[in-house]
Design an enzyme around this catalytic site. Structure first.
Site, PDB file in Angstrom:
ATOM      1  N   SER A   1      40.285  39.172  37.807  1.00 30.52           N
ATOM      2  CA  SER A   1      38.878  38.879  37.546  1.00 30.52           C
ATOM      3  C   SER A   1      38.612  38.334  36.152  1.00 30.52           C
ATOM      4  CB  SER A   1      38.032  40.127  37.790  1.00 30.52           C
ATOM      5  OG  SER A   1      38.459  41.173  36.956  1.00 30.52           O
TER       6      SER A   1
ATOM      7  N   GLU B   1      45.171  43.280  41.868  1.00 27.39           N
ATOM      8  CA  GLU B   1      44.186  42.314  42.345  1.00 27.39           C
ATOM      9  C   GLU B   1      44.963  41.090  42.805  1.00 27.39           C
ATOM     10  OE1 GLU B   1      40.986  41.540  39.404  1.00 27.39           O
ATOM     11  OE2 GLU B   1      41.298  43.597  38.774  1.00 27.39           O
TER      12      GLU B   1
ATOM     13  N   HIS C   1      41.062  45.993  37.814  1.00 27.69           N
ATOM     14  CA  HIS C   1      39.626  46.238  37.643  1.00 27.69           C
ATOM     15  C   HIS C   1      39.296  47.718  37.430  1.00 27.69           C
ATOM     16  CE1 HIS C   1      35.354  46.287  39.170  1.00 27.69           C
ATOM     17  NE2 HIS C   1      35.322  45.153  38.498  1.00 27.69           N
TER      18      HIS C   1
ATOM     19  N   ASN D   1      29.539  34.659  40.234  1.00 28.60           N
ATOM     20  CA  ASN D   1      30.601  34.942  41.210  1.00 28.60           C
ATOM     21  C   ASN D   1      30.297  34.278  42.553  1.00 28.60           C
ATOM     22  OD1 ASN D   1      32.042  36.718  39.480  1.00 28.60           O
ATOM     23  ND2 ASN D   1      30.599  38.360  39.993  1.00 28.60           N
TER      24      ASN D   1
ATOM     25  N   ASP E   1      43.497  43.960  46.061  1.00 30.30           N
ATOM     26  CA  ASP E   1      42.049  43.756  45.964  1.00 30.30           C
ATOM     27  C   ASP E   1      41.767  42.254  45.840  1.00 30.30           C
ATOM     28  OD1 ASP E   1      39.393  43.535  45.171  1.00 30.30           O
ATOM     29  OD2 ASP E   1      39.468  45.223  43.769  1.00 30.30           O
TER      30      ASP E   1
ATOM     31  N   LYS F   1      30.696  38.609  46.129  1.00 31.40           N
ATOM     32  CA  LYS F   1      31.044  37.435  45.325  1.00 31.40           C
ATOM     33  C   LYS F   1      30.907  36.174  46.186  1.00 31.40           C
ATOM     34  CE  LYS F   1      32.888  40.432  42.032  1.00 31.40           C
ATOM     35  NZ  LYS F   1      33.734  41.594  41.854  1.00 31.40           N
TER      36      LYS F   1
ATOM     37  N   HIS G   1      37.925  38.529  44.143  1.00 31.99           N
ATOM     38  CA  HIS G   1      37.611  37.185  43.638  1.00 31.99           C
ATOM     39  C   HIS G   1      38.242  36.069  44.456  1.00 31.99           C
ATOM     40  CE1 HIS G   1      35.429  38.476  40.101  1.00 31.99           C
ATOM     41  NE2 HIS G   1      36.257  39.511  40.104  1.00 31.99           N
TER      42      HIS G   1
HETATM   43  C1  PLP Z   1      33.586  43.018  41.523  1.00 29.97           C
HETATM   44  C2  PLP Z   1      34.847  43.737  41.769  1.00 29.97           C
HETATM   45  C3  PLP Z   1      34.871  44.946  42.456  1.00 29.97           C
HETATM   46  C4  PLP Z   1      33.604  45.676  42.822  1.00 29.97           C
HETATM   47  O1  PLP Z   1      33.038  45.151  43.954  1.00 29.97           O
HETATM   48  P1  PLP Z   1      31.470  45.463  44.222  1.00 29.97           P
HETATM   49  O2  PLP Z   1      31.302  45.111  45.641  1.00 29.97           O
HETATM   50  O3  PLP Z   1      30.722  44.597  43.279  1.00 29.97           O
HETATM   51  O4  PLP Z   1      31.260  46.913  43.937  1.00 29.97           O
HETATM   52  C5  PLP Z   1      36.086  45.492  42.774  1.00 29.97           C
HETATM   53  N1  PLP Z   1      37.239  44.911  42.402  1.00 29.97           N
HETATM   54  C6  PLP Z   1      37.259  43.762  41.695  1.00 29.97           C
HETATM   55  C7  PLP Z   1      38.550  43.165  41.312  1.00 29.97           C
HETATM   56  C8  PLP Z   1      36.058  43.149  41.354  1.00 29.97           C
HETATM   57  O5  PLP Z   1      36.075  42.038  40.637  1.00 29.97           O
END
Ligand code: PLP
Length: 388
Positions: free
Chosen positions: A181, A177, A133, A45, A207, A241, A210
């Protein structure tokens, strides 16, 4: 006796090709060493290649020298765990996004399981994309809200659900998202913003885990690329990431920040991030606009991978980004192709249910800006030979 249940469950997972284990890994820049084999990391990532950049690490340590920030905050921020670097960084975030406020969290998982239960009640409806996610699903489960999921990126389905339900709830929160992801495709943020104008009790929760860093002109994510930053009520992202650190944020109105400080349990009841960690994130985030060449190179590599893969398997190719799924369907076949690629020197990982829907087991290929075109070309050759 009482442990039999666990043994049996693990045995079933093994039979189904779904047993998970923690791998023993060694990291060497963009390579991973596992069981003595050095492989190009195709599952990272670290989209901008910042995590493996020794020069940046050196600059950061140089900047602080003898005056290193604390390695722990020793407390929740509401008690004694607040340090000036937190406020400084939140102000920088708010300023870059040109929004009123920002708030930091310990991780993206904390953000998603904390914000959703805090901002909802029994008179709230959450409508979430089918593929969001696990952390968002867990946030929904912890909340009192009623919830429905719409077919992945299906805006007509979502419009239908909004029309049917908007009069029955105080608030409707649409959850998605931005770059997905596991499929690497984009949410239609422009249409989601349009729904907010059509239905006045709708709020948007996006969110950007990514997308932050790797996408958008100055690296502020898909919302920047699509010109939507001002219209998203809860703009969430993680630092684990592309930003090569740890932690997460929400960018929002001041009233939302004040509300979360009062109501969000993972913020109130967990020790805050280490100031050292926040200083590192701040150090990288500050330079984000200047990483444009890395973003451009990443985009070029991604286009090549998507084009070539689409030629190899004419079936569906959802990806629009540097996350490119190679969907095989069957669990065992996915495992064996991943193993083959690893033998050839590429660290590719099989992703199986329940992480992805049944029958869509895949190898999730992800690219980073520190890969060379020649490395990608060699990988594609290897993949072509493997498919035959
Ligand atoms: C990785 C991820 C998370 C979690 O984030 P962390 O900081 O690793 O806990 C949340 N939402 C999505 C879409 C992710 O890919």
């Amino acid at each position: 006796m009482a442990l039999n249940f666990f043994t049996q469950t693990l045995e079933q997972l093994k039979q189904a090709g779904q047993l998970r284990q923690l791998p023993q890994l060694e990291h060497q820049g963009k390579w991973i060493v596992r069981a003595g084999r050095k492989m190009l990391n195709m599952s990272s990532n670290d989209y901008l290649g910042l995590a493996s950049d020794e020069r940046l690490r050196g600059q950061f340590l140089q900047k602080y020298q003898e005056n290193l920030p604390h390695f722990t905050s020793s407390s929740s921020r509401l008690l004694t765990g607040s340090f000036p670097i937190y406020d400084e960084f939140e102000q920088l975030l708010a300023q870059r996004f040109q929004r009123q406020a920002a708030l930091l969290f310990n991780s993206g998982y904390h953000a998603n399981i904390g914000i959703l239960p805090a901002i909802t009640d029994k008179k709230t409806l959450i409508i979430a994309d089918k593929l969001v996610h696990a952390s968002l699903i867990d946030g929904i489960r912890l909340s009192e809200a009623k919830y429905i999921r719409y077919r992945h990126n299906d805006m007509a389905h979502l419009a239908d659900l909004l029309t049917k339900n908007h009069q029955d709830f105080d608030r409707i929160i649409i959850v998605t998202e931005s770059i997905f992801s596991m499929d690497g495709d984009y949410a239609d943020l422009v249409q989601l913003v349009a729904f907010k104008q059509e239905f006045e009790n709708v709020l948007l929760y996006v969110d950007e885990a990514h997308a932050i860093g790797a996408c958008g002109k100055t690296g502020l994510g898909l919302a920047e690329e699509l010109g939507c930053i001002q219209h998203i009520d809860f703009l969430v992202g993680t630092f684990g990431k592309a930003l090569a650190s740890q932690g997460a944020y929400v960018v929002c109105d001041q009233v939302v920040r004040d509300y979360l400080v009062n109501k969000m349990r993972p913020l109130i009841f967990s020790t805050a991030l280490a100031p050292f960690n926040v200083a590192w994130t701040h150090f990288l985030f500050e330079q984000l606009p200047s990483f444009a060449a890395r973003r451009q190179h990443l985009n070029q590599l991604s286009e090549q991978l998507r084009e070539q893969l689409a030629q190899m398997m004419p079936s569906t190719m959802p990806s629009q980004s540097y996350i490119v799924p190679y969907i095989l369907g069957d669990n065992h076949r996915t495992l064996s192709v991943a193993q083959h690629l690893q033998q050839q020197g590429y660290y590719c990982l099989p992703i199986r249910p329940p992480t992805v829907p049944k029958g869509t087991s895949r190898i999730r290929l992800s690219l980073t800006a520190d890969m060379k075109e020649t490395e990608l070309a060699q990988f594609l050759d290897c993949l072509r030979k493997g498919i035959k």
